[in-house]
Design a protein around this motif. Structure first.
Motif, PDB file in Angstrom:
ATOM      1  N   ILE A  90      21.457 -26.086 -37.864  1.00 55.31           N
ATOM      2  CA  ILE A  90      20.960 -27.321 -37.250  1.00 55.31           C
ATOM      3  C   ILE A  90      22.121 -27.952 -36.492  1.00 55.31           C
ATOM      4  O   ILE A  90      23.146 -28.304 -37.086  1.00 55.31           O
ATOM      5  CB  ILE A  90      20.404 -28.294 -38.311  1.00 55.31           C
ATOM      6  CG1 ILE A  90      19.164 -27.698 -38.970  1.00 55.31           C
ATOM      7  CG2 ILE A  90      20.070 -29.645 -37.670  1.00 55.31           C
ATOM      8  CD1 ILE A  90      18.603 -28.534 -40.098  1.00 55.31           C
ATOM      9  N   ARG A  91      21.938 -28.072 -35.185  1.00 61.86           N
ATOM     10  CA  ARG A  91      23.027 -28.597 -34.360  1.00 61.86           C
ATOM     11  C   ARG A  91      23.256 -30.080 -34.608  1.00 61.86           C
ATOM     12  O   ARG A  91      22.302 -30.861 -34.673  1.00 61.86           O
ATOM     13  CB  ARG A  91      22.717 -28.365 -32.880  1.00 61.86           C
ATOM     14  CG  ARG A  91      22.828 -26.923 -32.423  1.00 61.86           C
ATOM     15  CD  ARG A  91      22.218 -26.737 -31.057  1.00 61.86           C
ATOM     16  NE  ARG A  91      20.761 -26.761 -31.129  1.00 61.86           N
ATOM     17  CZ  ARG A  91      19.963 -26.663 -30.071  1.00 61.86           C
ATOM     18  NH1 ARG A  91      20.485 -26.553 -28.858  1.00 61.86           N
ATOM     19  NH2 ARG A  91      18.651 -26.667 -30.220  1.00 61.86           N
ATOM     20  N   ASP A  98      15.993 -28.825 -33.470  1.00 61.02           N
ATOM     21  CA  ASP A  98      16.337 -28.075 -34.682  1.00 61.02           C
ATOM     22  C   ASP A  98      15.754 -28.702 -35.943  1.00 61.02           C
ATOM     23  O   ASP A  98      15.340 -27.985 -36.858  1.00 61.02           O
ATOM     24  CB  ASP A  98      17.856 -27.989 -34.828  1.00 61.02           C
ATOM     25  CG  ASP A  98      18.514 -27.178 -33.725  1.00 61.02           C
ATOM     26  OD1 ASP A  98      17.799 -26.441 -33.023  1.00 61.02           O
ATOM     27  OD2 ASP A  98      19.745 -27.278 -33.567  1.00 61.02           O
TER      28      ASP A  98
END
Length: 240
Positions: A99-100, A119
């Motif tokens: 997850i960015r 994300d």
């Protein structure tokens, strides 16, 4: 065990009149205009309710992410901010989930990470660690003086896959999940079936929800089953 709280819910709107409507209906105190949101191409107002917060952001440029959000689907629930007592562990977990983290900040009194909505799903999510835990930089220097009684008891996210997205948010937040509900220390996030993935409703507990409903009606807003729509969000009025 890490405790996760709901601290702030955010509406993206076309104009600050939405903030004025929200404040009038809910009987909120003065809103804090945070100059820091200019970094994101925004102006805003932040309102304290108990030790939690409601915010309205308005884009000042067509290139702002909030402007693109509004262009896609109109005003609506834009962001949810959660508080953790271990942001380092949270960041490590998010990284393993791919997850960015699109924005990170570490200040003496708070650390925060914004997660890419593509994300995490449905909205921008921020996970913050405030120091001390009862403080909240984003509310402004006078938030305790301006706070009104009440609290945020939760939110509703619509999605085509309620169980899957609930499990995903629960893992990202480090919070337990029961079916389609993420259970926090002070609130819960419900995931409902819907054709659009969106932060659709805020649950707000007030000492006199009937008075809030009456103010909404006087303003020309419809109230159905204790719910009033402001800025594209269903505000569900509950009793403290």
């Amino acid at each position: 065990m890490t405790q996760v709280r709901l601290r702030q819910l955010v509406i993206a709107a076309e104009a600050l009149e939405t903030a004025e409507a929200l404040a009038e209906v809910l009987g909120l105190g003065p809103g804090f205009p945070d100059p820091g949101v200019a970094e994101f191409g925004l102006v805003n107002r932040v309102y304290a309710i108990g030790d939690q917060f409601l915010e309205v952001v308005v884009p000042t440029a067509l290139t702002a992410p909030a402007a693109r959000f509004i262009a896609r689907g109109g005003e609506g629930g834009y962001m949810a901010i959660f508080q953790t007592d271990d942001v380092a562990a949270t960041r490590a977990r998010l990284d393993t989930m791919n997850i960015r983290r699109v924005w990170n900040i570490d200040l003496p009194d708070i650390s925060a990470s914004h997660l890419h909505p593509g994300d995490i799903g449905a909205a921008i999510v921020s996970i913050d660690e405030a120091r001390p835990a009862g403080s909240w930089r984003w509310g402004g220097p006078d938030w305790e003086k301006n706070s009104v009684p009440g609290r945020l008891t939760g939110a509703v996210v619509t999605t085509r896959d309620p169980e899957g997205l609930a499990a995903h948010w629960g893992k990202a937040l480090g919070a337990p999940v029961s079916g389609t509900v993420v259970k926090l220390a002070d609130a819960q996030i419900e995931f409902h079936q819907g054709t659009e993935e969106r932060l659709a409703k805020f649950r707000v507990s007030l000492p006199e929800p009937g008075a809030a409903a009456a103010r909404a009606i006087r303003r020309g807003l419809d109230v159905v089953d204790n719910e009033v729509r402001i800025g594209g969000v269903g505000i569900v009025l509950e009793t403290v």
